[in-house]
Design an enzyme around this catalytic site. Structure first.
Site, mmCIF file in Angstrom:
data_model
loop_
_atom_site.group_PDB
_atom_site.id
_atom_site.type_symbol
_atom_site.label_atom_id
_atom_site.label_comp_id
_atom_site.label_asym_id
_atom_site.label_seq_id
_atom_site.Cartn_x
_atom_site.Cartn_y
_atom_site.Cartn_z
ATOM 1 N N ASP A 31 -12.528 27.344 8.259
ATOM 2 C CA ASP A 31 -12.904 27.693 9.617
ATOM 3 C C ASP A 31 -13.816 28.628 9.648
ATOM 4 O O ASP A 31 -14.726 28.557 10.289
ATOM 5 C CB ASP A 31 -11.483 28.202 10.268
ATOM 6 C CG ASP A 31 -10.321 27.199 10.160
ATOM 7 O OD1 ASP A 31 -10.504 25.908 10.622
ATOM 8 O OD2 ASP A 31 -9.421 27.597 9.521
ATOM 9 N N GLU A 288 -13.645 21.295 3.762
ATOM 10 C CA GLU A 288 -14.689 20.591 4.452
ATOM 11 C C GLU A 288 -16.084 21.120 4.353
ATOM 12 O O GLU A 288 -17.210 20.573 4.485
ATOM 13 C CB GLU A 288 -14.428 20.469 6.003
ATOM 14 C CG GLU A 288 -13.231 19.668 6.115
ATOM 15 C CD GLU A 288 -13.078 19.762 7.873
ATOM 16 O OE1 GLU A 288 -13.971 19.970 8.692
ATOM 17 O OE2 GLU A 288 -12.072 19.188 7.980
HETATM 18 O O1 TRH Z 1 -10.755 27.130 1.989
HETATM 19 P P1 TRH Z 1 -10.804 25.552 2.532
HETATM 20 O O2 TRH Z 1 -9.524 25.160 1.749
HETATM 21 O O3 TRH Z 1 -10.605 25.592 4.044
HETATM 22 C C1 TRH Z 1 -9.932 24.568 4.565
HETATM 23 C C2 TRH Z 1 -10.511 23.308 4.906
HETATM 24 O O4 TRH Z 1 -11.807 23.602 5.861
HETATM 25 C C3 TRH Z 1 -9.780 22.228 5.807
HETATM 26 O O5 TRH Z 1 -10.428 21.258 6.098
HETATM 27 C C4 TRH Z 1 -9.269 23.290 6.884
HETATM 28 O O6 TRH Z 1 -8.685 22.124 7.790
HETATM 29 C C5 TRH Z 1 -8.533 24.010 6.363
HETATM 30 O O7 TRH Z 1 -9.406 25.123 5.746
HETATM 31 C C6 TRH Z 1 -7.863 24.962 7.814
HETATM 32 O O8 TRH Z 1 -12.063 25.093 1.877
HETATM 33 P P2 TRH Z 1 -13.582 24.721 2.453
HETATM 34 O O9 TRH Z 1 -13.510 24.359 3.676
HETATM 35 O O10 TRH Z 1 -14.314 24.503 1.373
HETATM 36 O O11 TRH Z 1 -13.978 26.394 2.758
HETATM 37 C C7 TRH Z 1 -14.112 27.370 1.648
HETATM 38 C C8 TRH Z 1 -15.246 28.249 2.072
HETATM 39 O O12 TRH Z 1 -15.202 29.459 1.396
HETATM 40 C C9 TRH Z 1 -16.667 27.670 2.267
HETATM 41 O O13 TRH Z 1 -17.349 28.232 3.318
HETATM 42 C C10 TRH Z 1 -17.077 28.335 0.851
HETATM 43 C C11 TRH Z 1 -16.476 29.509 0.894
HETATM 44 N N1 TRH Z 1 -16.513 30.186 -0.546
HETATM 45 C C12 TRH Z 1 -17.189 31.319 -0.802
HETATM 46 O O14 TRH Z 1 -18.065 31.932 0.200
HETATM 47 N N2 TRH Z 1 -17.107 31.986 -1.869
HETATM 48 C C13 TRH Z 1 -16.456 31.456 -3.012
HETATM 49 O O15 TRH Z 1 -16.226 32.031 -4.130
HETATM 50 C C14 TRH Z 1 -15.625 30.290 -2.779
HETATM 51 C C15 TRH Z 1 -14.786 29.618 -3.745
HETATM 52 C C16 TRH Z 1 -15.699 29.692 -1.440
#
Ligand code: TRH
Length: 401
Positions: A31, A288
């Site tokens: 989010d 996502e």
């Molecule tokens: O963290 P998530 O599992 O978030 C989830 C999904 O968006 C899901 O669809 C939603 O409904 C739920 O939350 C509530 O996975 P996502 O979407 O990939 O988000 C991870 C974020 O973290 C993304 O912006 C990338 C960031 N990130 C970093 O900035 N540094 C890191 O080291 C890593 C591993 C990720």
């Protein structure tokens, strides 16, 4: 009568145009990840002012270390960040031009009433979750009348086709990644900061995943690969689970399993995570936002979709696989489908992994074409601005982008 923003003379870009983004952190980092990326991009590329409301600064800090946890209001990279809490006095705020409620959150009622009182009323958008499903095209851009307020709220769907709002993609991203990949010293320094001597490994994997029952079986397969393999696991759910079996992981020390090295790494700032994806040979991503970042990195990737009740996520997964594999030769598509399905359902990861490993070079090639196809749809921030322009009649001092 429900009034729409159309036929009003409003400037939707330029510093005078204030875009307000509401982000409620339900779970994990998706989010705030999406809202923060969009906020920065609107400021940097579209020249608008952005006020971002977020109700969880601790999660925000994980992806943006500059976040001050004790500051209810702060300026970060040109974005006016506010803590969204129950005591906010919504009546005292200067009115916004465009209001985005992101990812199924709801703008507070007092704020909605304030929107309805404004003349002209702001453009109210519901920025939805990403899905490759067909029905999204029919709902994108559609008005949802809010009769109690005499306002319309518009659905805005990110997506993979021209009939959707497209995907988040920064104008300088490709340049940034290409420069990084052409610079050996920069890559070495990047890995060194993570405590890794990158030249020791022939194959590097990033593993951003939810906990997984079959993970050990995948680790066993990796120990059979030729050469030395590195798997880095960002701090989080999976790292915690794995630390129960391999306690050294807790401190970030490498764990050696034959030719395979496992290592936990700190959560990186968003721009650095992009570099990690570019620097690995294979990326496991989840949710996502990280899946889209893996697209732009261009390396082969595997998606673990966020689980929903009654396996609703599997339909979404299928829809994505269908689009992603559409232009692939059938045998290649079958291998991708099988491995994705198995990774998302706890089915076997031995045969399906071996087959998947065998097609990685073809996948890298396919990803380049797929990337071009997606970029032809325009990026989400620009598409949002175009949408806003269409809903307002342009003023004479309107700055054309
Ligand atoms: O963290 P998530 O599992 O978030 C989830 C999904 O968006 C899901 O669809 C939603 O409904 C739920 O939350 C509530 O996975 P996502 O979407 O990939 O988000 C991870 C974020 O973290 C993304 O912006 C990338 C960031 N990130 C970093 O900035 N540094 C890191 O080291 C890593 C591993 C990720």
């Amino acid at each position: 009568m429900v009034t729409s923003a159309a036929h009003l003379h409003v400037s939707t870009t330029g510093p005078a145009a204030l875009w307000e983004i509401f982000c409620s952190v339900v779970d994990n980092f998706g989010d705030i990840g999406i809202c923060w990326r969009l906020s920065r991009q609107l400021v940097a590329e579209q020249g608008v002012s952005v006020r971002l409301w977020v109700d969880d600064l601790a999660s925000f800090q994980r992806i943006c270390p500059q976040v001050c946890l004790d500051c209810p209001q702060q300026q970060l990279q040109g974005v006016d960040v506010h803590l969204w809490h129950a005591a906010v006095n919504w009546d005292e705020l200067p009115p916004a031009t465009v209001v985005i409620e992101a990812l199924a959150c709801s703008v507070p009622l007092a704020y909605q009433q304030q929107m309805a009182r404004q003349q002209p009323a702001p453009l109210w958008l519901n920025l939805e979750y990403l899905s490759a499903e067909q029905w999204v095209e029919g709902c994108h851009g559609v008005a949802s009348p809010q009769p109690q307020l005499a306002l319309n709220k518009y659905f805005f769907f990110p997506g993979f086709t021209t009939k959707t709002g497209g995907l988040l993609y920064e104008q300088n991203l490709q340049q940034r990644l290409t420069t990084f990949m052409a610079d050996d010293a920069a890559q070495q320094a990047f890995w060194q900061k993570l405590g890794v001597s990158a030249s020791d490994y022939q194959f590097k994997v990033s593993m951003f995943a939810y906990s997984h029952d079959q993970f050990n079986s995948l680790l066993q397969q990796w120990q059979k690969l030729p050469g030395r393999i590195l798997c880095v696991i960002p701090h989080g759910e999976l790292a915690v689970t794995l630390s129960q079996y391999y306690p050294a992981l807790q401190s970030g020390a490498p764990v050696q399993l034959g030719t395979l090295t496992l290592k936990t790494i700190p959560f990186l700032a968003q721009p650095d995570y992009d570099l990690l994806l570019a620097a690995c040979d294979l990326n496991f991503v989840r949710g996502e936002d990280s899946i889209i970042r893996a697209h732009w990195a261009g390396r082969p990737f595997v998606w673990q979709i966020y689980r929903q009740q009654e396996n609703a996520h599997l339909l979404k997964l299928q829809a994505f696989i269908h689009r992603y594999c559409q232009a692939m030769p059938i045998p290649l598509a079958k291998v991708v489908q099988q491995f994705y399905y198995n990774w998302n359902t706890n089915a076997e990861l031995e045969v399906s992994w071996r087959n998947f490993y065998g097609i990685l070079p073809q996948l890298a090639e396919h990803n380049r074409l797929w990337q071009q196809q997606l970029l032809a749809n325009g990026d989400l921030a620009s598409n949002l601005v175009h949408f806003a322009k269409k809903k307002f009649i342009i003023t004479p001092n309107f700055s054309q982008q």
